[in-house]
Motif scaffolding. Structure first.
Motif, short mmCIF file in Angstrom:
data_model
loop_
_atom_site.label_atom_id
_atom_site.label_comp_id
_atom_site.label_asym_id
_atom_site.label_seq_id
_atom_site.Cartn_x
_atom_site.Cartn_y
_atom_site.Cartn_z
N ALA A 1 0.84 -1.30 0.08
CA ALA A 1 0.02 0.00 0.12
C ALA A 1 0.81 1.14 0.10
CB ALA A 1 -0.94 -0.10 1.05
N VAL A 2 1.94 1.15 0.76
CA VAL A 2 3.01 2.47 0.97
C VAL A 2 3.59 2.53 -0.58
CG1 VAL A 2 4.87 3.32 1.83
CG2 VAL A 2 3.08 2.38 3.39
N GLN A 3 3.88 1.43 -1.13
CA GLN A 3 4.67 1.55 -2.57
C GLN A 3 3.68 2.26 -3.52
OE1 GLN A 3 5.18 -2.57 -3.52
NE2 GLN A 3 6.96 -2.86 -1.97
N ASP A 4 2.37 1.86 -3.43
CA ASP A 4 1.36 2.39 -4.52
C ASP A 4 1.36 3.93 -4.38
OD1 ASP A 4 1.04 -0.08 -5.52
OD2 ASP A 4 -0.90 -0.45 -4.66
N VAL A 5 1.29 4.33 -3.01
CA VAL A 5 1.00 5.74 -2.53
C VAL A 5 2.23 6.61 -2.95
CG1 VAL A 5 0.81 7.43 -0.93
CG2 VAL A 5 -0.53 5.21 -0.89
N ALA A 6 3.39 5.96 -2.74
CA ALA A 6 4.73 6.45 -3.09
C ALA A 6 4.76 6.59 -4.54
CB ALA A 6 5.90 5.93 -2.36
N ALA A 7 4.75 5.62 -5.22
CA ALA A 7 4.89 5.60 -6.79
C ALA A 7 3.81 6.60 -7.51
CB ALA A 7 4.61 4.53 -7.37
N THR A 8 2.72 6.93 -7.04
CA THR A 8 1.74 7.73 -7.51
C THR A 8 2.29 9.08 -7.13
OG1 THR A 8 -0.16 5.98 -7.34
CG2 THR A 8 -0.88 8.39 -7.79
#
Length: 462
Positions: A217-224
């Motif tokens: 979940a953190v990966q997705d937010v960070a990538a976006t």
């Protein structure tokens, strides 16, 4: 007292004697520990497991602070306040809240009381939390935030969550940074989302988090957020080399916006299907045909990339491309062979006579893919084909897959074969079969043993 006293029960008895500090009773960073503390204190007092504490300050609990001081009302101790905030009586809990603001250590219990079933307690707890949380030090905030977020699942938990959201959006960056290191996953996710929205992290920091963080979940937010920052030179190299396929796919998709669509060709052979699909989309938007690139890559066996056969199957045609994949099932590289077999499964091939020999491949990966390809058709294959591959002298990975297929085809011999393999000399095989049969007390996992049985989280045979 209960017949079997747990460490928490013993700690609560210590609190009742005033001999325990709260930070020595529970692991304060765990929200579940606070909820359990609240529950166990209520039960212990209600059932007489501990003597109900005397609270001399209750008689003046609702009076103004100046009048309480004039009457010299005794202030509650830390342990007494903890017990009172969790007392079965709503009157005790409400009175205790009048003193809670001066004790930051009990703020998590105040948060719990915001969802109390007694309206007067609930309203008073919300007043206290609203006044205390914005000025709480980082330590109190770090242990209270996880409790508040755990309360989201409760009927009246939204008020405290909205307050926490407002506090974190106005908090100094250092306070929020502390929560980014929280051991509680929900807290870290919540804080990271707010930090990203507030722009507290640089594009490079966001990209590094997306590339290396262990939380999806953190990966997705960070990538976006990294891509929204619009600094491709700082973000794309990190995103494109990330371990997570989801992050790499975001980076590949961003290549088109960055005017670097040609770089997507290198990701046509990525290990992630999502990344391969994104690479094909980017190339099509750039006017290039990924199918032609796959066919060219598979035409030269000496230089074929490992996952090119699977990519060919994902966008190719069974009539035109199946024979190319069959030819690659004999490639010297086991990764190419397994990719070709996986591609044939994508084409839904049912040529049993050509698939069965692949169950004898020396590579466990090839045998795994062959077994998965045969799985839907297992009941149409003669059980002798699987039976003879479970016998001694065969490699473990062959015997395990053959037994799996024997089970899937509904063979009456499956149970008999499995019982025989339970006593097999090979410890890895014994372990897998015992687990498959649901036997109690499985053998210890042998050093270096690989997982050859069961299913992965994505549903594939593993």
């Amino acid at each position: 007292m209960r017949s079997e006293e747990t460490p928490l029960d013993a700690a609560i008895r210590g609190l009742a004697r005033g001999a325990r500090r709260l930070d020595r009773v529970i692991e304060a960073w765990r929200p579940a520990a606070w909820l359990e503390l609240d529950r166990r204190i209520r039960i212990s007092i209600g059932q007489g497991e501990i003597e109900r504490p005397v609270h001399p300050w209750m008689s003046t609990g609702r009076l103004p602070a100046a009048l309480r001081a004039a009457l010299r009302a005794p202030a509650p101790t830390g342990s007494g306040l903890t017990l009172a905030l969790c007392d079965p009586s709503g009157l005790v809990r409400e009175a205790a809240l009048a003193h809670a603001a001066r004790h930051p250590a009990v703020l998590p219990l105040v948060a719990i009381r915001t969802t109390d079933w007694v309206p007067a307690v609930r309203d008073r707890a919300r007043e206290v939390l609203t006044a205390a949380l914005p000025g709480a030090d980082t330590g109190a905030l770090a242990v209270t935030a996880p409790v508040i977020l755990r309360l989201r699942k409760r009927l009246r938990g939204g008020t405290a969550v909205a307050l926490l959201d407002a506090v974190l959006r106005a908090a100094p960056g250092d306070d929020l940074t502390l929560l980014l290191r929280s051991r509680d996953r929900a807290t870290r996710r919540f804080a990271f989302g707010i930090a990203a929205e507030r722009g507290l992290l640089t594009p490079a920091d966001l990209a590094r988090t997306a590339a290396y963080d262990g939380d999806v979940a953190v990966q997705d937010v960070a990538a976006t957020a990294a891509l929204a920052a619009g600094v491709p030179d700082e973000t794309l190299p990190l995103l494109l080399t990330a371990r997570s396929g989801r992050v790499r796919s975001a980076g590949v998709t961003a290549l088109r916006k960055a005017g670097r669509a040609a770089e997507a060709e290198a990701f046509l052979h990525d290990r992630s299907g999502m990344v391969r699909a994104c690479a094909r989309w980017v190339l099509r938007q750039d006017g290039r045909d990924p199918l032609a690139l796959y066919r060219a890559a598979c035409a030269d066996p000496a230089a074929v990339p490992a996952r090119a056969p699977l990519g060919l199957a994902e966008c190719g045609d069974r009539t035109a491309d199946a024979e190319t994949l069959w030819g690659l099932t004999g490639h010297p590289d086991p990764l190419v062979r397994s990719s070709a077999v996986a591609g044939l499964r994508t084409f839904e091939t049912a040529e049993f006579a050509r698939l069965l020999p692949l169950l004898d491949d020396p590579s466990p990966g090839v045998v795994r893919e062959a077994a998965r390809t045969l799985l839907p058709w297992a009941d149409r294959v003669r059980e002798e084909e699987f039976l003879r591959r479970t016998g001694p002298g065969r490699p473990v990975h062959v015997r395990v897959r053959a037994l799996l297929l024997l089970r899937e085809c509904g063979s009456a011999a499956y149970r008999e074969v499995a019982e025989r393999l339970v006593a097999d000399p090979d410890p890895v095989l014994r372990l897998r079969v015992r687990r498959a049969l649901g036997r109690e007390e499985p053998l210890p996992r042998p050093a270096g043993a690989r997982r050859l049985w069961g299913r992965r989280e994505d549903g594939s045979v593993g």
